[in-house]
Each structure stands twice: as C-alpha cells, then as structure tokens.
Motif scaffolding. Structure first.
Motif, short mmCIF file in Angstrom:
data_model
loop_
_atom_site.label_atom_id
_atom_site.label_comp_id
_atom_site.label_asym_id
_atom_site.label_seq_id
_atom_site.Cartn_x
_atom_site.Cartn_y
_atom_site.Cartn_z
N LYS A 6 0.83 -1.21 0.00
CA LYS A 6 0.00 0.00 0.00
C LYS A 6 0.86 1.25 0.00
CE LYS A 6 -4.16 -1.81 2.21
NZ LYS A 6 -5.06 -1.70 3.39
N ILE A 7 1.96 1.18 0.75
CA ILE A 7 2.85 2.34 0.81
C ILE A 7 3.47 2.60 -0.55
CG2 ILE A 7 5.00 3.20 1.79
CD1 ILE A 7 4.28 1.75 4.37
N LYS A 8 3.82 1.52 -1.26
CA LYS A 8 4.42 1.69 -2.57
C LYS A 8 3.43 2.25 -3.57
CE LYS A 8 7.91 -1.93 -2.12
NZ LYS A 8 8.39 -3.25 -2.63
N MET A 9 2.15 1.96 -3.38
CA MET A 9 1.13 2.41 -4.33
C MET A 9 0.77 3.87 -4.15
SD MET A 9 -1.43 -0.85 -4.40
CE MET A 9 -2.62 0.02 -5.41
N ARG A 10 1.15 4.48 -3.06
CA ARG A 10 0.83 5.88 -2.83
C ARG A 10 1.57 6.76 -3.82
NH1 ARG A 10 1.36 6.22 3.77
NH2 ARG A 10 -0.47 4.94 4.26
N LYS A 11 0.86 7.67 -4.41
CA LYS A 11 1.48 8.57 -5.38
C LYS A 11 2.22 9.68 -4.66
CE LYS A 11 -1.84 7.82 -9.07
NZ LYS A 11 -2.81 8.45 -9.99
N PRO A 12 3.43 10.00 -5.09
CA PRO A 12 4.15 11.10 -4.45
C PRO A 12 3.49 12.43 -4.73
CG PRO A 12 5.27 10.38 -6.45
CD PRO A 12 4.15 9.40 -6.21
N ILE A 13 3.72 13.37 -3.85
CA ILE A 13 3.17 14.71 -4.04
C ILE A 13 3.84 15.35 -5.25
CG2 ILE A 13 2.87 16.98 -3.01
CD1 ILE A 13 2.96 15.66 -0.28
N SER A 14 3.04 15.86 -6.17
CA SER A 14 3.60 16.41 -7.40
C SER A 14 4.36 17.70 -7.13
CB SER A 14 2.48 16.67 -8.42
OG SER A 14 1.68 17.73 -7.98
N THR A 15 5.30 17.99 -8.03
CA THR A 15 6.08 19.22 -7.92
C THR A 15 5.18 20.45 -8.00
OG1 THR A 15 7.95 18.11 -8.95
CG2 THR A 15 8.01 20.51 -8.90
N VAL A 16 4.17 20.38 -8.87
CA VAL A 16 3.25 21.51 -9.04
C VAL A 16 2.48 21.78 -7.75
CG1 VAL A 16 1.25 22.35 -10.29
CG2 VAL A 16 3.04 21.13 -11.51
N THR A 17 2.03 20.70 -7.09
CA THR A 17 1.30 20.87 -5.84
C THR A 17 2.18 21.50 -4.77
OG1 THR A 17 -0.08 18.95 -6.33
CG2 THR A 17 -0.01 19.68 -4.04
N LEU A 18 3.42 21.02 -4.67
CA LEU A 18 4.35 21.60 -3.70
C LEU A 18 4.62 23.07 -4.02
CD1 LEU A 18 6.95 18.70 -3.33
CD2 LEU A 18 5.29 19.47 -1.62
N LEU A 19 4.77 23.37 -5.31
CA LEU A 19 5.01 24.75 -5.72
C LEU A 19 3.81 25.63 -5.38
CD1 LEU A 19 6.75 26.86 -7.18
CD2 LEU A 19 5.69 26.12 -9.33
N ALA A 20 2.60 25.11 -5.61
CA ALA A 20 1.38 25.87 -5.33
C ALA A 20 1.27 26.20 -3.86
CB ALA A 20 0.15 25.09 -5.79
N TRP A 21 1.53 25.21 -3.00
CA TRP A 21 1.46 25.45 -1.56
C TRP A 21 2.58 26.38 -1.10
CZ3 TRP A 21 -2.55 24.76 1.37
CH2 TRP A 21 -3.51 23.79 1.03
N GLY A 22 3.76 26.24 -1.70
CA GLY A 22 4.86 27.12 -1.36
C GLY A 22 4.58 28.57 -1.72
N LEU A 23 4.05 28.79 -2.92
CA LEU A 23 3.71 30.15 -3.35
C LEU A 23 2.60 30.73 -2.48
CD1 LEU A 23 3.77 29.82 -7.25
CD2 LEU A 23 5.37 31.10 -5.82
N LEU A 24 1.62 29.89 -2.13
CA LEU A 24 0.53 30.36 -1.28
C LEU A 24 1.05 30.77 0.09
CD1 LEU A 24 -2.47 30.80 -0.70
CD2 LEU A 24 -2.64 28.37 -0.10
N ALA A 25 1.95 29.96 0.67
CA ALA A 25 2.51 30.29 1.98
C ALA A 25 3.31 31.59 1.92
CB ALA A 25 3.39 29.14 2.47
#
Length: 233
Positions: A6-25
C-alpha cells in the motif's frame, strides 16, 4: 507485505502541488507586511496561473473539485483575498470588472478544459456542468477580489487628504467574531464613507472625532479611500 504494498502504491506529491502550496505560503506571509502586499498579489496570480496550466497539461483522472492538493490553494487564497477586499472602501468602476474578466480569461478556460477530461463516474457521478459552475464562481470571486486589492496595492499616488468627522460607529456580532465599522462625513461627498476597521482602532475613536480621509485615484482607475487618526502636534 500488504502494508508495504500500500505504501508503494501511494502517489508522491507532485512538484506543481508543492510549488502551489509554497507560493501560497509565501504570498500569505507577504500579505501581512504592508510594503510587500503588491508582491503578495503577484504571487497569488502566479499561483493560480501555474495551477491552471498544470491542470491542463496533466491528464486528469480525478476532478479538481475533490482533489485537495490542487483546489485547496485556490480556495484558501480566494478566502484570504475576499476577507481583505470586503474591508476596502472603493467606488465601483468598470475597469475593475475589465481586469476581473481578463483574469478569468487567463485561468478559467484551462480549468474548465481540465475538468472536461474527467468522466462523470470518476467525479462521484457529479456532472461536468455542476463542477464547472463551482470553478467559475471560485475564479470569479478570486479575480474580482484580486482586481480590487491590486487597484490599491499597485497604486503609488500620495492621494488627496482632507479632514472629516465620525458620524457613527458600530459593531456587528457574528458567530465567532465581531466586525467594527466607522461612518465618516467628508466635505465634497454627497454620501458618507463607511470603513470596516479593527477592534483597536474602534476603541480609540468616538463619534464626533475628526479623522483624516485620503482619496486615492487607484491603479486601475477606481478611487478608493483610507482613513487615519490625525497626529497630535
């Protein structure tokens, strides 16, 4: 083994999502510093545009409306900007709606195209038009709030100041908070001006007190007003 699978099947957080949250912060932090509010608005706009482009280029397997990583930055930034916008005292102007329309044309078509890629059965049977209406309302509120706030943040004019006096002050109770208001009369204005203020300012002034009201032309041509307590000589 099942747990590790199950852990292997988890999708990593996308770069775009991280960038969006970073810009928002970063934008939220800048938004609390008056001299950096123009930069905060630019970051908000870049954040929305980046999410719209990413949503269009990425093959959608799930609707944006129910995908927190993509839609939450939009909702949070919209709420933050709307709360600041309702505290402004500004004259209505057609140019504000023109800027709003331009902002929507830059982001909404891409978001709607991304939603169109998602089959209704992958959106819990919620039809495309319903998801489109939600996105359109979010973008409209975001764009209009951004246009109003940038009208003041990008304006570098000194403005025209005059002495006015407080005709009324009042507060309104909400479920978890209070809103504080001032109504002031300024010469040359047929109607009084109403300001939403903080609790500290509310406690420092009384009806009949003189205040300084400054009219600014606005970056987009929509006049807006600020007020302050006159400095003691």
């Amino acid at each position: 083994m099942a747990k590790s699978a199950k852990i292997k099947m988890r999708k990593p957080i996308s770069t775009v999502t991280l960038l969006a949250w970073g810009l928002l912060a970063l934008a939220t932090a800048f938004d609390h510093i008056p001299s950096f509010r123009a930069a905060a608005l630019i970051l908000y706009a870049v954040d929305w545009l980046a999410l719209a482009i990413a949503a269009t280029l990425t093959k959608r397997k799930q609707t944006l409306i129910i995908r927190p990583g993509m839609i939450l930055p939009l909702f949070i930034s919209t709420l933050l900007l709307f709360q600041r916008k309702i505290r402004m005292t500004m004259q209505p102007a057609a140019t504000i709606w023109l800027v709003t329309a331009c902002f929507m044309l830059l982001t909404l078509p891409m978001l709607l195209a991304a939603e169109k890629q998602v089959p209704d059965e992958r959106a819990d049977d919620e039809k495309y038009w319903g998801r489109a209406v939600i996105l359109a309302l979010v973008v409209l509120l975001s764009a209009h709030s951004w246009a109003c706030l940038s009208n003041a943040a990008f304006d570098q004019s000194a403005g025209s100041a005059q002495t006015a006096y407080i005709t009324e002050k009042w507060r309104e109770k909400h479920k978890f908070s209070w809103d504080y208001h001032l109504r002031v009369a300024a010469s040359g204005k047929t109607e009084s001006l109403t300001f939403q203020i903080g609790a500290g300012s509310y406690n420092c002034v009384s009806e009949g007190d003189n205040v300084t009201v400054t009219e600014h032309p606005g970056f987009w041509g929509a006049p807006y007003y600020t007020w302050e307590i006159p400095q003691s000589p």
